[in-house]
Scaffold this motif. Structure first.
Motif, mmCIF file in Angstrom:
data_model
loop_
_atom_site.group_PDB
_atom_site.id
_atom_site.type_symbol
_atom_site.label_atom_id
_atom_site.label_comp_id
_atom_site.label_asym_id
_atom_site.label_seq_id
_atom_site.Cartn_x
_atom_site.Cartn_y
_atom_site.Cartn_z
ATOM 1 N N PRO A 1 -0.375 -4.316 3.346
ATOM 2 C CA PRO A 1 0.436 -3.220 4.240
ATOM 3 C C PRO A 1 1.266 -2.395 3.612
ATOM 4 O O PRO A 1 1.927 -2.620 2.839
ATOM 5 N N LYS A 2 1.461 -1.000 4.420
ATOM 6 C CA LYS A 2 2.351 -0.143 3.679
ATOM 7 C C LYS A 2 3.797 -0.269 4.713
ATOM 8 O O LYS A 2 3.686 -0.272 5.723
ATOM 9 N N SER A 3 4.952 -0.211 4.056
ATOM 10 C CA SER A 3 6.051 -0.091 4.587
ATOM 11 C C SER A 3 7.085 0.786 3.491
ATOM 12 O O SER A 3 7.080 0.203 2.470
ATOM 13 N N SER A 4 7.818 1.625 4.056
ATOM 14 C CA SER A 4 8.732 2.196 3.254
ATOM 15 C C SER A 4 10.177 1.774 3.663
ATOM 16 O O SER A 4 11.368 2.249 3.229
ATOM 17 N N ASN A 5 10.175 0.820 4.491
ATOM 18 C CA ASN A 5 11.530 0.286 5.255
ATOM 19 C C ASN A 5 11.695 -0.998 4.679
ATOM 20 O O ASN A 5 10.949 -1.883 4.672
ATOM 21 N N ALA B 1 -2.614 1.196 10.828
ATOM 22 C CA ALA B 1 -1.997 2.291 10.302
ATOM 23 C C ALA B 1 -1.214 2.697 11.687
ATOM 24 O O ALA B 1 -0.932 3.956 12.230
ATOM 25 N N LYS B 2 -0.766 1.817 12.369
ATOM 26 C CA LYS B 2 0.311 1.953 13.731
ATOM 27 C C LYS B 2 -0.630 2.545 14.811
ATOM 28 O O LYS B 2 0.189 3.164 15.648
ATOM 29 N N LYS B 3 -1.767 2.692 14.755
ATOM 30 C CA LYS B 3 -2.619 3.618 15.925
ATOM 31 C C LYS B 3 -3.028 2.163 16.700
ATOM 32 O O LYS B 3 -3.178 1.174 16.459
ATOM 33 N N GLY C 1 0.827 -1.272 -0.046
ATOM 34 C CA GLY C 1 -0.031 -0.064 -0.059
ATOM 35 C C GLY C 1 0.893 1.379 0.135
ATOM 36 O O GLY C 1 2.036 1.191 0.642
ATOM 37 N N VAL C 2 0.409 2.253 -0.565
ATOM 38 C CA VAL C 2 1.460 3.408 -0.564
ATOM 39 C C VAL C 2 0.641 4.758 -0.441
ATOM 40 O O VAL C 2 0.822 6.093 -0.735
ATOM 41 N N PHE C 3 -0.358 4.690 0.443
ATOM 42 C CA PHE C 3 -1.251 5.795 0.982
ATOM 43 C C PHE C 3 -0.277 6.655 1.778
ATOM 44 O O PHE C 3 0.664 5.998 2.660
#
Ligand SMILES: NC(=O)c1ccc[n+]([C@@H]2O[C@H](COP(=O)([O-])OP(=O)(O)OC[C@H]3O[C@@H](n4cnc5c(N)ncnc54)[C@H](OP(=O)(O)O)[C@@H]3O)[C@@H](O)[C@H]2O)c1
Length: 273
Positions: free
Chosen positions: A228-232, A189-191, A18-20
């Protein structure tokens, strides 16, 4: 990678990226390049994420053949209200710099429009520039209305879904209708500290996996595609590494028991955007 099969026979990788919230061009580009390098073959964007151009460029520069990548984008609410469905679709293709997408989704059920927009989506599908069409954030009552007049059953319903909102009833309904459920914000979303949840930590230790991997595995064992979104780099790899273990029925039930019907996003019947 394992695949789900859509109701028109097209295969979709169970895990996508995901890239939101990646509105910075460079970060969006680097994130997608990295993901394709480590083995992702499914990218989930949307017009409203303001990164279609960077996503398209990253795909072209990656050297991965376009036909190996499952690319999703979405029709935004303003274009639904303005009856600009065909125009919005063509603009997305242009920004992405691709001849076709694999999946085009109606992003939200816009009041007064969520049925009529489907006729326009069916025209887009007939035009051959998307391999499948679907919806996002549609509840059972939206789908029941839509199916009364639809010629094509949506291939996918992309919904908020995580252990605090397990969507059991809606997921059962979607499976019954042959609509593949897709989970957005699988980690909340990490919340709400979902990944700190003691039950998830305990189960993760048992399988020598992380809480994030347990959540993703729980999704795919329910027949749910997840993005899932991750930039890592390490977390991107971690999120792909879920095909070498299987949660027991008992552990699936323990994760289901975390449900609190708690959303991190908007209720689909109460959107203000
Ligand atoms: N259809 C819709 O209406 C809708 C709405 C919202 C989202 N979506 C889609 O769903 C995708 C995913 O949802 P999301 O981006 O809201 O949230 P998410 O995937 O639940 O969570 C992303 C957050 O979790 C972190 N993370 C990723 N992998 C992790 C891991 N293994 N361990 C610990 N933390 C990890 C990420 O940080 P790092 O990047 O630093 O790793 C980021 O802060 C979106 O990108 C979008 O494509 C769709």
């Amino acid at each position: 990678m394992e695949y789900a099969t859509l109701n028109n026979g097209i295969k979709i990788p169970y895990i996508g990226l995901g890239v939101f919230r990646l509105t910075d061009d460079k970060i969006a580009y680097d994130t997608v390049r990295m993901a394709l390098d480590v083995g992702y073959r499914h990218i989930d964007t949307a017009m409203i994420y303001e990164n279609e151009e960077a996503v398209g460029r990253a795909i072209r520069d990656s050297g991965v053949p376009r036909e190996e990548i499952f690319l999703t984008t979405k029709l935004w609410n303003d274009d639904i209200r303005k009856n600009n469905v065909q125009g919005a679709f063509e603009s997305s293709l242009q920004r992405l710099g691709t001849e076709y997408v694999d999946l085009y989704l109606v992003h939200w059920p816009v009041k007064g429009k969520y049925v009529s927009v489907w006729k326009e989506m069916e025209k887009i599908y007939a035009g051959g520039k998307t391999r499948a069409i679907g919806v996002s954030n549609y509840l059972e009552h939206h789908l029941e209305e839509l199916l009364k007049t639809a010629s094509i059953v949506p291939a996918v319903d992309q919904i908020e879904l995580h252990p605090y909102l397990n969507q059991e009833k809606l997921v059962n309904y979607l499976h019954k209708k042959n609509i593949v459920p897709e989970a957005w914000s699988p980690f909340c979303a990490k919340k709400n500290n979902l990944l700190e949840e003691p039950i998830l930590k305990k189960i993760a230790d048992k399988y020598s996996k992380t809480p994030a991997q347990v959540v993703l595995r729980w999704d795919i064992q329910r027949g749910i595609v997840v993005i899932p979104k991750s930039s890592n780099l390490l977390r991107q790899k971690e999120n792909l590494d879920i095909f070498d273990f299987k949660l027991s029925e008992e552990d699936m039930k323990r994760i289901n028991s975390l449900n609190r019907d708690q959303r991190v996003g908007s209720h689909p019947d109460e959107i203000t955007f």
